[in-house]
Write a protein that holds these residues in place. Structure first.
Motif, mmCIF file in Angstrom:
data_model
loop_
_atom_site.group_PDB
_atom_site.id
_atom_site.type_symbol
_atom_site.label_atom_id
_atom_site.label_comp_id
_atom_site.label_asym_id
_atom_site.label_seq_id
_atom_site.Cartn_x
_atom_site.Cartn_y
_atom_site.Cartn_z
ATOM 1 N N VAL A 1 -0.946 3.337 -10.594
ATOM 2 C CA VAL A 1 0.247 2.336 -9.387
ATOM 3 C C VAL A 1 -1.241 1.185 -9.265
ATOM 4 O O VAL A 1 -0.672 0.781 -8.166
ATOM 5 C CB VAL A 1 0.198 3.334 -7.919
ATOM 6 C CG1 VAL A 1 1.197 4.563 -8.851
ATOM 7 C CG2 VAL A 1 -1.325 3.939 -7.601
ATOM 8 N N ARG A 2 -2.330 0.872 -9.909
ATOM 9 C CA ARG A 2 -1.802 -0.385 -9.483
ATOM 10 C C ARG A 2 -1.084 -1.482 -10.195
ATOM 11 O O ARG A 2 -0.312 -1.529 -11.695
ATOM 12 C CB ARG A 2 -3.958 -0.776 -10.460
ATOM 13 C CG ARG A 2 -3.669 -2.432 -10.096
ATOM 14 C CD ARG A 2 -5.295 -2.566 -10.554
ATOM 15 N NE ARG A 2 -5.668 -2.708 -11.850
ATOM 16 C CZ ARG A 2 -5.374 -3.845 -12.682
ATOM 17 N NH1 ARG A 2 -6.349 -4.651 -12.648
ATOM 18 N NH2 ARG A 2 -5.962 -3.338 -14.173
ATOM 19 N N GLY B 1 -4.745 6.424 -4.279
ATOM 20 C CA GLY B 1 -4.299 6.031 -5.124
ATOM 21 C C GLY B 1 -4.085 6.726 -5.920
ATOM 22 O O GLY B 1 -5.219 7.775 -6.766
ATOM 23 N N GLY C 1 -5.226 -0.369 -6.728
ATOM 24 C CA GLY C 1 -4.145 0.913 -7.147
ATOM 25 C C GLY C 1 -4.746 1.766 -6.023
ATOM 26 O O GLY C 1 -4.039 3.250 -5.283
ATOM 27 N N GLY D 1 -3.526 2.359 -1.534
ATOM 28 C CA GLY D 1 -3.707 1.691 -0.530
ATOM 29 C C GLY D 1 -4.458 2.282 0.992
ATOM 30 O O GLY D 1 -4.914 3.423 0.678
ATOM 31 N N LYS E 1 2.508 2.163 -2.959
ATOM 32 C CA LYS E 1 1.357 2.450 -4.221
ATOM 33 C C LYS E 1 1.394 4.771 -4.658
ATOM 34 O O LYS E 1 1.318 5.220 -5.471
ATOM 35 C CB LYS E 1 -0.183 2.241 -4.127
ATOM 36 C CG LYS E 1 -0.798 0.905 -3.919
ATOM 37 C CD LYS E 1 -1.313 0.471 -4.227
ATOM 38 C CE LYS E 1 -1.830 -0.535 -3.572
ATOM 39 N NZ LYS E 1 -2.603 -1.610 -2.675
ATOM 40 N N TYR F 1 -8.469 8.724 -3.476
ATOM 41 C CA TYR F 1 -8.503 7.931 -4.403
ATOM 42 C C TYR F 1 -9.749 9.060 -5.415
ATOM 43 O O TYR F 1 -9.792 8.348 -6.868
ATOM 44 C CB TYR F 1 -9.587 6.829 -4.244
ATOM 45 C CG TYR F 1 -10.595 7.060 -3.166
ATOM 46 C CD1 TYR F 1 -11.757 6.584 -4.284
ATOM 47 C CD2 TYR F 1 -10.857 7.651 -2.331
ATOM 48 C CE1 TYR F 1 -12.778 7.143 -3.564
ATOM 49 C CE2 TYR F 1 -11.938 7.870 -1.591
ATOM 50 C CZ TYR F 1 -12.970 7.296 -2.431
ATOM 51 O OH TYR F 1 -13.875 7.592 -1.633
ATOM 52 N N ASP G 1 0.651 -1.172 -0.647
ATOM 53 C CA ASP G 1 -0.114 -0.029 0.058
ATOM 54 C C ASP G 1 1.019 1.335 0.003
ATOM 55 O O ASP G 1 0.537 2.082 -1.146
ATOM 56 C CB ASP G 1 -1.026 0.370 1.076
ATOM 57 C CG ASP G 1 -1.670 -0.639 1.174
ATOM 58 O OD1 ASP G 1 -2.302 -0.908 0.276
ATOM 59 O OD2 ASP G 1 -3.193 -0.941 1.868
ATOM 60 N N ILE H 1 5.070 -0.561 -11.358
ATOM 61 C CA ILE H 1 4.569 -0.705 -10.321
ATOM 62 C C ILE H 1 4.628 -2.271 -10.012
ATOM 63 O O ILE H 1 3.813 -2.990 -10.328
ATOM 64 C CB ILE H 1 3.805 -1.126 -8.502
ATOM 65 C CG1 ILE H 1 3.591 0.439 -8.213
ATOM 66 C CG2 ILE H 1 3.633 -1.785 -6.875
ATOM 67 C CD1 ILE H 1 2.479 0.618 -7.052
ATOM 68 N N GLU I 1 -2.322 -6.521 -3.720
ATOM 69 C CA GLU I 1 -1.645 -6.724 -4.721
ATOM 70 C C GLU I 1 -1.847 -6.024 -6.616
ATOM 71 O O GLU I 1 -1.974 -6.301 -7.314
ATOM 72 C CB GLU I 1 -0.210 -7.799 -5.253
ATOM 73 C CG GLU I 1 -1.509 -8.663 -5.137
ATOM 74 C CD GLU I 1 -1.614 -9.970 -4.297
ATOM 75 O OE1 GLU I 1 -1.694 -9.130 -3.230
ATOM 76 O OE2 GLU I 1 -2.355 -11.005 -4.049
#
Ligand SMILES: NC(=O)c1ccc[n+]([C@@H]2O[C@H](COP(=O)([O-])OP(=O)(O)OC[C@H]3O[C@@H](n4cnc5c(N)ncnc54)[C@H](O)[C@@H]3O)[C@@H](O)[C@H]2O)c1
Ligand SMILES: [Fe+2]
Length: 395
Positions: free
Chosen positions: A180-181, A176, A160, A162, A117, A134, A114, A145, A157
């Motif tokens: 950034v996923r 996030g 995207g 955290g 991200k 978000y 997390d 990532i 994981e």
């Protein structure tokens, strides 16, 4: 509609955007394929994000060696704390901006994943972590990532966003962005072999709750239900074995796949009030996420049976305690009992007072739980008084 079909939103009303899932490398020893994962995101430089506890196990040094042997230039931030805060993300952001263009390699449990991200977003954008709620639209996409989970787990994981503590506002914020996923995911069960029994139990219960809350969520849909049902099956099937014998690679593998599927499920459906309460509990006393969830899980489930009869009956079948001779409600109640028994068997169900929650915090925790965005997906709205009753019952 029968009890099973009530799991699903009316498909005629469903509007869904499905994104392709990350590229996943799964298998014992899959971490050796990390250099290829970096190449796949077009990077020869890696900023590794992790925590000091994991570093002490030797896993992080192994990862760094793997990268350096492949000629990849690395930098390391190992200051992620459990239940990470905006402070540590801001600290890492300064370091990653100095390091320059690189992929972010997140190695660890949900905390490291997390935090990574937020760090990946700030590496490519100005400002501080708290700016990247978000709902914010960043100027530039975050750095790519590569995620290497070492707990099973949060399933962090798969998305995207955290769950980050804003220490000033004393609440959890969701930081996030879709960019950034994690694009590459390495699921290597060998990395989880050394996770101690209590952490295995707590993180495994987290995955189980993801499956259960996803099934019962107002946002459940055929895709999330498919992932969540198999997630509950795999976790329920393997958690006791993994806790009793940490070196059981088959149990570790099932748990890791189960937690990943649960992550895919929750990313599609959202979660529910058990998560809302657990986030607020952790804000108040720092309790580990999985233990905070488990302490209130059966109290919330037993009060939710009338609204979630169908989904909980699916949980019962997935956990092997359902019966076609029983009514949906009887199966739903059997699921609540099975969840409590599993939590007790792995010794993860602790009273809230043992997790450090003060009784005079109950009203504030209940308010925080109801204000948490995840709670709005719960199958029925709880009142402030009911959440307080849950907390008192679990105290
Ligand atoms: N983004 C999401 O979808 C999502 C979902 C659920 C939870 N979360 C968040 O994830 C965080 C919790 O993550 P977690 O439960 O994985 O715990 P964690 O990441 O905080 O790790 C717990 C401890 O286990 C140690 N550890 C990790 N892997 C290990 C290994 N293989 N061997 C030995 N020790 C190991 C770590 O060093 C740490 O001390 C919370 O902040 C929670 O809010 C995020
Ligand atoms: Fe969770």
């Amino acid at each position: 509609m029968d009890a099973r079909s009530r799991v699903l939103t009316r498909l005629a009303d469903l509007n869904l955007s499905l994104e392709p899932n990350a590229h996943v490398e799964l298998g014992a020893g899959a971490v050796a394929r990390l250099p290829q994962a970096l190449a796949a995101v077009g990077q020869r430089r890696a900023f590794v994000v992790t925590d000091r506890g994991l570093r002490a196990t030797g896993i992080v040094d192994r990862v760094l060696d793997l990268l350096r042997e492949a000629g990849i230039e690395t930098d390391l931030f190992d200051g992620v704390e459990p239940n990470p805060s905006t402070d540590s993300i801001d600290q890492a952001a300064e370091q990653v901006r100095q390091f320059g263009e690189a992929a972010v390699v997140a190695v660890g449990g949900g905390s490291a994943l997390d935090a990574a991200k937020g760090i990946a977003l700030l590496a490519a954008n100005p400002g501080v972590a708290a700016d990247y709620d978000y709902r914010a639209v960043p100027q530039s996409p975050g750095r790519p990532i590569v995620a290497v989970p070492t707990t099973a787990g949060t399933g962090a994981e798969t998305n995207g966003f955290g769950v980050i503590e804003d220490r000033t506002a004393r609440c959890k914020v969701y930081l996030g962005h879709g960019s950034v996923r994690p694009r590459q995911v390495i699921l290597d069960p060998e990395l989880t072999l050394g996770l101690p029994a209590l952490a295995t139990a707590a993180t495994g219960m987290d995955a189980l709750v993801h499956g259960i809350e996803s099934l019962a969520s107002r946002g459940a849909n055929p895709f999330s239900v498919a992932y969540a049902t198999q997630a509950v099956t795999l976790v329920a099937d393997s958690l006791v074995a993994a806790v009793e014998d940490g070196s059981d690679l088959e149990a570790r593998s099932r748990l890791l796949v189960g937690s990943h599927l649960a992550g895919l499920a929750l990313s599609l459906s959202g979660l529910g009030l058990v998560h809302g309460i657990a986030h607020a509990v952790t804000n108040h006393c720092g309790a580990p996420h999985g233990l905070a969830l488990t302490s209130v899980l059966d109290e919330v489930m037993s009060r939710s049976v009338p609204a979630a009869t169908g989904p909980y009956a699916v949980v019962a079948t997935a956990m092997g305690v359902g019966s076609s001779a029983s009514s949906a409600e009887e199966n739903a109640r059997a699921a609540v009992r099975a969840v409590r028994e599993l939590a007790d068997r792995v010794q993860a169900r602790l009273p809230l007072r043992e997790l450090g929650l003060q009784q005079d915090a109950v009203a504030a925790v209940a308010r925080g739980a109801l204000a948490d965005a995840v709670s709005s997906n719960h199958p029925r709205q709880f009142s402030q008084a009911e959440v307080e009753q849950v907390l008192v019952g679990a105290w």
